[in-house]
Design an enzyme around this catalytic site. Structure first.
Site, PDB file in Angstrom:
ATOM      1  N   LYS A  44       0.838  -1.211   0.000  1.00  0.00           N
ATOM      2  CA  LYS A  44       0.000   0.000   0.000  1.00  0.00           C
ATOM      3  C   LYS A  44       0.861   1.244   0.000  1.00  0.00           C
ATOM      4  O   LYS A  44       1.841   1.332   0.736  1.00  0.00           O
ATOM      5  CB  LYS A  44      -0.886  -0.006   1.260  1.00  0.00           C
ATOM      6  CG  LYS A  44      -1.769   1.218   1.386  1.00  0.00           C
ATOM      7  CD  LYS A  44      -2.712   1.123   2.579  1.00  0.00           C
ATOM      8  CE  LYS A  44      -2.082   1.674   3.845  1.00  0.00           C
ATOM      9  NZ  LYS A  44      -3.053   1.733   4.966  1.00  0.00           N
TER      10      LYS A  44
ATOM     11  N   ARG B  66       0.514   5.417   0.570  1.00  0.00           N
ATOM     12  CA  ARG B  66      -0.418   6.452   1.033  1.00  0.00           C
ATOM     13  C   ARG B  66      -0.102   7.762   0.324  1.00  0.00           C
ATOM     14  O   ARG B  66       1.007   8.283   0.414  1.00  0.00           O
ATOM     15  CB  ARG B  66      -0.302   6.614   2.552  1.00  0.00           C
ATOM     16  CG  ARG B  66      -1.306   7.584   3.137  1.00  0.00           C
ATOM     17  CD  ARG B  66      -1.352   7.506   4.658  1.00  0.00           C
ATOM     18  NE  ARG B  66      -2.166   6.396   5.142  1.00  0.00           N
ATOM     19  CZ  ARG B  66      -3.495   6.389   5.151  1.00  0.00           C
ATOM     20  NH1 ARG B  66      -4.170   7.420   4.698  1.00  0.00           N
ATOM     21  NH2 ARG B  66      -4.157   5.343   5.592  1.00  0.00           N
TER      22      ARG B  66
ATOM     23  N   ASP C 273      -6.723  -5.298  10.080  1.00  0.00           N
ATOM     24  CA  ASP C 273      -6.000  -4.040  10.229  1.00  0.00           C
ATOM     25  C   ASP C 273      -6.078  -3.607  11.687  1.00  0.00           C
ATOM     26  O   ASP C 273      -6.875  -4.151  12.462  1.00  0.00           O
ATOM     27  CB  ASP C 273      -6.619  -2.972   9.316  1.00  0.00           C
ATOM     28  CG  ASP C 273      -5.575  -1.955   8.855  1.00  0.00           C
ATOM     29  OD1 ASP C 273      -4.485  -1.888   9.469  1.00  0.00           O
ATOM     30  OD2 ASP C 273      -5.845  -1.224   7.894  1.00  0.00           O
TER      31      ASP C 273
ATOM     32  N   THR D 256      -8.558   2.223   3.237  1.00  0.00           N
ATOM     33  CA  THR D 256      -7.626   1.085   3.111  1.00  0.00           C
ATOM     34  C   THR D 256      -8.402  -0.203   2.828  1.00  0.00           C
ATOM     35  O   THR D 256      -8.023  -0.991   1.946  1.00  0.00           O
ATOM     36  CB  THR D 256      -6.799   0.947   4.406  1.00  0.00           C
ATOM     37  OG1 THR D 256      -6.079   2.158   4.586  1.00  0.00           O
ATOM     38  CG2 THR D 256      -5.846  -0.236   4.355  1.00  0.00           C
TER      39      THR D 256
HETATM   40  C1  R5P Z   1      -2.340   2.601   8.391  1.00  0.00           C
HETATM   41  O1  R5P Z   1      -1.140   2.429   8.346  1.00  0.00           O
HETATM   42  C2  R5P Z   1      -3.245   1.901   9.336  1.00  0.00           C
HETATM   43  O2  R5P Z   1      -2.715   0.662   9.744  1.00  0.00           O
HETATM   44  C3  R5P Z   1      -4.620   1.706   8.739  1.00  0.00           C
HETATM   45  O3  R5P Z   1      -4.514   0.889   7.584  1.00  0.00           O
HETATM   46  C4  R5P Z   1      -5.247   2.998   8.341  1.00  0.00           C
HETATM   47  O4  R5P Z   1      -5.020   3.968   9.313  1.00  0.00           O
HETATM   48  C5  R5P Z   1      -6.721   2.836   8.115  1.00  0.00           C
HETATM   49  O5  R5P Z   1      -7.240   4.096   7.805  1.00  0.00           O
HETATM   50  P1  R5P Z   1      -8.306   4.292   6.671  1.00  0.00           P
HETATM   51  O6  R5P Z   1      -9.511   3.510   7.091  1.00  0.00           O
HETATM   52  O7  R5P Z   1      -8.557   5.779   6.679  1.00  0.00           O
HETATM   53  O8  R5P Z   1      -7.712   3.850   5.391  1.00  0.00           O
END
Ligand code: R5P
Length: 310
Positions: free
Chosen positions: A193, A195, A219, A227
């Site tokens: 992934k 960001r 997660d 995500t």
């Molecule tokens: C990121 O590194 C975290 O582990 C989560 O994947 C992330 O914070 C999830 O956030 P969102 O739902 O906004 O993608």
């Protein structure tokens, strides 16, 4: 031998605080929290704390800054009223993603929060599935860093298809995904992934075989849902069966997140109650309580005043 103790609840998750108190056969300490029209917070402890072990249950969930100040003010009130020891029970640790500098002239906010907590007199922290385990290193006080993985894996067992694989949505989640896979007796697939911003992510690679298989995406938190939604798209493109279970310790579900996760292929969304959630109007959502896990950590803390990592 256990010392006399009191559990106070901030306003962030009174339901969890009450459930923890029930597990320990006590009632919550009496306190009032008021918000003034200018946004300032006023706290009053309505019972003595002198010489007592104090636990303040307050996830620093959204609104993160308000909940954080409330926690600090609770601790300050307890310290000034001569509590023997103050344990902050912070099942969701806000700003945990700000654990390093990504460029120049940036703060490390998680470290700053650790300093603030210690400055106001917090002696001990109990927290759950920290975004980055190294955050413990920002503290000089003992930190009991619990994990909800066994609790969530127990809730998943016996309801997943035999061919389900565990999917880590990024490299940071691989250790937790491996724990899930071990407990669910299956293998791990890793997504790469990237960001682009606080709200935008992009999956560029799927590492592992998902063709025709059901997926359990795990997660630490679901915030905007971006995500999870991106992961579903990438896995479908790689040939996964449209049968997903989404699992996270912290369900923040910011506005718009539910809509992103209401994908026809999502069978269930499973989170803990580390953050207060209304689940009644979302049949796919299942909330598993971490109250017994946290209550057990409090019991360990109280035994002979010893602090043990549980
Ligand atoms: C990121 O590194 C975290 O582990 C989560 O994947 C992330 O914070 C999830 O956030 P969102 O739902 O906004 O993608």
């Amino acid at each position: 031998m256990t010392r006399d103790f009191t559990i106070f609840a901030g306003t962030a998750n009174r339901r969890l605080a009450s459930a923890i108190a029930r597990e320990l056969n006590v009632t919550l300490g009496s306190s009032t929290v008021e918000r003034f029209p200018d946004g300032e917070i006023s706290i009053q402890l309505a019972e003595p704390v002198r010489g007592r072990e104090i636990f303040v249950v307050q996830p620093t969930s959204p609104p993160v800054n308000d909940h954080l100040i409330e926690l600090l003010a609770f601790a300050d009130a307890c310290r000034r009223a001569s509590a023997a020891r103050i344990t902050a029970v912070v099942p969701y640790f806000g700003y945990a993603r700000a654990d390093k500098r990504h460029g120049r002239r940036e703060p490390i906010t998680a470290s700053m929060i650790a300093d603030l907590m210690q400055t106001v007199g917090i002696d001990h922290l109990i927290t759950l599935d920290l975004h980055a385990p190294q955050i413990e290193g920002f503290f000089r006080i003992p930190v009991d860093s619990l994990t909800a993985v066994p609790t969530l894996a127990r809730a998943l067992r016996d309801r997943l298809p035999d061919d389900a694989v565990v999917v880590s949505p990024d490299a940071g989640r691989v250790p937790a995904a491996t724990m899930y896979a071990h407990r669910l007796r299956t293998s791990v697939v890793v997504l790469h992934k990237q960001r682009a911003s606080g709200t935008e992510t992009r999956i560029t690679h799927v590492v592992g075989e998902v063709r025709d298989r059901a997926c359990v995406i795990v997660d630490d938190m679901i915030s905007t849902g971006g995500t999870m939604a991106e992961s579903i798209e990438a896995l479908l493109a790689a040939g996964a069966r449209p049968e997903f279970t989404l699992v996270a310790t912290h369900g923040l579900f910011l506005p718009g997140a539910r809509a992103k996760l209401d994908h026809a292929s999502v069978r269930a969304v499973v989170v803990t109650d580390s953050v207060e959630i209304e689940s009644d109007d979302w049949p796919r959502l299942e909330v598993v309580s971490v109250a017994p896990l946290i209550a057990e950590a409090i019991r360990h803390t109280l035994i002979d005043g010893a602090l043990e990592i549980v």
